[in-house]
Design an enzyme around this catalytic site. Structure first.
Site, PDB file in Angstrom:
ATOM      1  N   HIS A   1     -24.174 -28.549   1.193  1.00 51.71           N
ATOM      2  CA  HIS A   1     -24.182 -29.739   2.051  1.00 51.71           C
ATOM      3  C   HIS A   1     -25.573 -29.932   2.650  1.00 51.71           C
ATOM      4  CE1 HIS A   1     -22.453 -32.868   4.500  1.00 51.71           C
ATOM      5  NE2 HIS A   1     -22.799 -32.267   5.636  1.00 51.71           N
TER       6      HIS A   1
ATOM      7  N   CYS B   1       0.461   2.865   3.670  1.00 51.32           N
ATOM      8  CA  CYS B   1       0.724   2.114   4.902  1.00 51.32           C
ATOM      9  C   CYS B   1       1.531   0.869   4.561  1.00 51.32           C
ATOM     10  CB  CYS B   1      -0.577   1.746   5.630  1.00 51.32           C
ATOM     11  SG  CYS B   1      -1.608   0.538   4.768  1.00 51.32           S
TER      12      CYS B   1
ATOM     13  N   CYS C   1     -24.263 -36.544   0.413  1.00 43.00           N
ATOM     14  CA  CYS C   1     -24.964 -36.149   1.636  1.00 43.00           C
ATOM     15  C   CYS C   1     -26.457 -35.974   1.396  1.00 43.00           C
ATOM     16  CB  CYS C   1     -24.358 -34.871   2.210  1.00 43.00           C
ATOM     17  SG  CYS C   1     -24.305 -33.493   1.047  1.00 43.00           S
TER      18      CYS C   1
ATOM     19  N   CYS D   1       0.848  -1.197   0.000  1.00 47.51           N
ATOM     20  CA  CYS D   1       0.000   0.000   0.000  1.00 47.51           C
ATOM     21  C   CYS D   1       0.885   1.248   0.000  1.00 47.51           C
ATOM     22  CB  CYS D   1      -0.921  -0.003   1.222  1.00 47.51           C
ATOM     23  SG  CYS D   1      -1.944   1.485   1.361  1.00 47.51           S
TER      24      CYS D   1
END
Length: 670
Positions: free
Chosen positions: A630, A46, A180, A43
């Site tokens: 799921h 920063c 499942c 950055c």
């Protein structure tokens, strides 16, 4: 590290209705002579080295927004936009050779967008996107994780001290690869008395083996008996001993291995191209397919058929503006309910949340998953919506001999032993984009649907005449469904051929019509004009085949319709009857339309009783679409709720009753 297909499907479903073409992309002005290196970014304001955004106007690299928990960036990228007005930025680490997957954000539009000139805009800063690798999550991926993690944890009861349970009826099923949906459904099915009696209590493994055909591995009756004994006997539900250990662990820390239902999956999926794959599937679609296969396997002795305990009759009453009525009946296994979001009970909380969310977004802050407020809709509102009157515009009235507006209401002609409610959480938005409703359903432990029983033809009601729009003489003439014809014609087939295909399959559907068309392309009369004479003269039906289908328990009229639609093939005709239950229902209604009461009701012989039901099973879904995510089952057993999560079985602590996709109720016999 690779992104799996399931993850890609989830993100695609999440972003399908979100990304739009940016209004700022085509005329974007680029300035400066910055050359961006392929790595080592930081950055400009920063020390942040992740969550970095490249401004596509001048090449400035700045960090993204700060998250609610302090993670993320320091808001330097959005602050730079407020200073300069430079509209577009792309997230570094999401740029790869697949430019469509790159995360481009438009600040004035406040959303992820599509930049059709992204390659050109990147080239301005010397970026060769073909050699870059993905190292960062896109905004859509981060939103998806934030939105689903909370639901995932609630449905699976993650983080809860769930006590494992072992013994008869508490056997887990090993996940065979996205299976499942099958595991959750079968656990609930084998918690019903009808399936327990048929395949466990009243049938031993030896009996099933002796009555099986030459190869028991492909016999559904044998494999269901095997699965029932595996799940219900308790022989395979015990703490697993880890490798290298000599004694089983304590019950609290124990896990069970579960049973892998490979042979059962091979048999039940053999006739279905999707269930035979290892891709995720819709639990509802599997449940209906499963019951259909069970019904077929018990066709010789229908009194043994356990699927009948789920079957019930639905009757639709149509009130014409002439005051006359029509009744249509059909059979079904599930009651599919729309979710009326306008009936939410927490509207004030929703308004406050949406206001707070808008404020946080404007400040560059994210909303935490704990703060999200979802609509709460009572199940009673969903049931009331099913039974509510519905207007039918452009209804052709045989009494008025003109189109008018009719009122349709629906009710049940019988109440099954087990009532399955399907919550329509998956809807189609504009452009056929699938979307999952983010909503909770408040479901009571006991419901009473006695008021939903249909009363049938009432004294003083007059049925609509049977005459068709063009008169009785033409009512028996074949008419092709224009929707089916149009779809086939769009595929390049001849218009006349398409009409013949629709007529000869009795407008059963596009797939049936296409199959007929492909198998009759070489017929010598395929190009002959459609005859408007008697259909019986066009197609000769072998009476012996009709008699065979009648011996199976089908009505003669239905048998003839099926044989005609399937070209005289008995096996295909049987499939056609099972795949078109409305045909037999409407036939029964037509037969009885002139009488005051049905002589052989379509729901004759089905279980029936009172309308009070108790909740005993929930199948929940996590994910953005039925094709990914799921499934987990919660079942009320021995007075307590139990979670079945593939091979994990344990005592439920906080059962997510408000997050179900399928709700299973058993009738309370008073």
């Amino acid at each position: 590290m690779a992104e799996g297909a399931e993850r890609k499907e989830q993100v695609a479903a999440w972003t399908a209705d979100k990304k739009q073409l940016s209004a700022y992309a085509m005329d974007l002005r680029q300035i400066g002579n910055v050359v961006v290196p392929p790595s080592g970014w930081k950055c400009a304001k920063c020390d942040k080295r992740d969550n970095l955004w490249l401004n596509l106007t001048d090449g400035m690299i700045l960090c993204g927004r700060r998250n609610w928990d302090g993670t993320g960036g320091n808001n330097h990228a959005i602050e730079y936009y407020k200073e300069t007005g430079y509209p577009l930025a792309v997230k570094l680490g999401t740029i790869t050779s697949d430019l469509d997957a790159a995360d481009v954000f438009s600040y004035p539009e406040d959303d992820s967008v599509i930049d059709p000139l992204l390659a050109q805009h990147l080239a301005y800063f010397g970026i060769d996107f073909s050699s870059l690798q993905k190292t960062e999550m896109t905004t859509a991926e981060r939103e998806l994780d934030q939105n689903t993690n909370f639901d995932w944890d609630r449905i699976q009861e993650s983080g809860q001290d769930v006590e494992p349970i072992f013994g008869p009826g508490y056997t887990g099923l090993v996940n065979l690869g996205n299976s499942c949906y099958m595991a959750a459904t079968m656990q609930v099915v084998f918690s019903t008395q009808s399936f327990c009696r048929r395949y466990f209590m009243n049938q031993s493994l030896k009996m099933a083996f002796e009555t099986a055909p030459a190869d028991p591995t492909v016999d559904l009756n044998m494999q269901l008996t095997k699965l029932a004994h595996g799940l219900l006997s308790g022989k395979y539900s015990f703490p697993a001993v880890e490798k290298g250990e000599t004694t089983a662990p304590s019950v609290k820390d124990a896990k069970q291995e579960g049973i892998p239902p490979r042979m059962f999956k091979a048999v039940i999926a053999a006739s279905h191209p999707e269930f035979s794959t290892v891709r995720q599937q819709d639990a509802l679609e599997f449940f209906l397919h499963f019951l259909d296969q069970v019904e077929r396997s018990n066709a010789v002795k229908p009194e043994l058929d356990p699927s009948r305990s789920f079957k019930f009759g639905v009757e639709e009453r149509i009130l014409c503006s002439s005051g006359k009525v029509a009744y249509n009946k059909r059979l079904d296994y599930i009651l599919s309910l729309n979710i009326p979001l306008h009936e939410a009970t927490n509207k004030e909380e929703l308004e406050a949340f949406n206001k707070s969310k808008a404020e946080k977004i404007s400040e560059g802050k994210d909303v935490s998953s704990d703060e999200i407020v979802r609509p709460r809709v009572p199940l009673e509102a969903c049931l009331a919506n099913f039974a509510a009157p519905e207007e039918i515009p452009d209804f052709y009235s045989s009494a008025l001999k003109a189109k008018t507006t009719a009122i349709k209401t629906a009710g049940l002609t019988s109440f099954p032993d087990y009532l399955v409610l399907h919550m329509r959480k998956f809807v189609m938005e504009a452009g056929w984009v699938p979307k999952k409703l983010d909503v909770y359903i408040d479901v009571p432990d006991v419901i009473d649907i006695s008021h939903m029983r249909s009363k049938g033809l009432q004294p003083g009601e007059e049925l609509l005449p049977e005459a068709a729009p063009e008169g009785a003489a033409e009512s028996s003439q074949p008419v092709a469904d224009e929707a089916i014809v149009a779809q086939l014609a769009s595929m390049g087939f001849n218009q006349l051929h398409c009409q013949k295909a629709a007529i000869n399959t009795l407008n059963a559907g596009v797939e049936e019509a296409m199959n007929w068309l492909l198998s009759h392309m070489d017929d010598p009369d395929i190009d002959a004009p459609i005859s408007h004479g008697s259909q019986s003269a066009e197609i000769s039906i072998d009476q012996s085949k009709v008699d065979t289908l009648i011996s199976f328990g089908f009505q003669e009229e239905i048998a003839r319709m099926a044989l005609k639609a399937s070209g005289g093939d008995i096996e295909k005709a049987t499939d056609w009857i099972f795949n078109n239950p409305s045909a037999s229902a409407s036939s029964a209604m037509d037969t009885n339309a002139s009488s005051n009461g049905p002589s052989t009701p379509v729901d004759a012989g089905l279980p029936d009783g009172g309308g009070r039901y108790r909740l005993f099973g929930i199948v929940s879904h996590i994910g953005t679409s039925t094709q990914c995510g799921h499934y987990v089952a919660h079942i009320l057993k021995d007075g307590r709720w139990v979670i079945f999560n593939d091979d994990k079985v344990g005592a439920s602590i906080n059962t997510p009753k408000d997050m179900g996709y399928l709700y299973f109720f058993e009738r309370i016999n008073s």
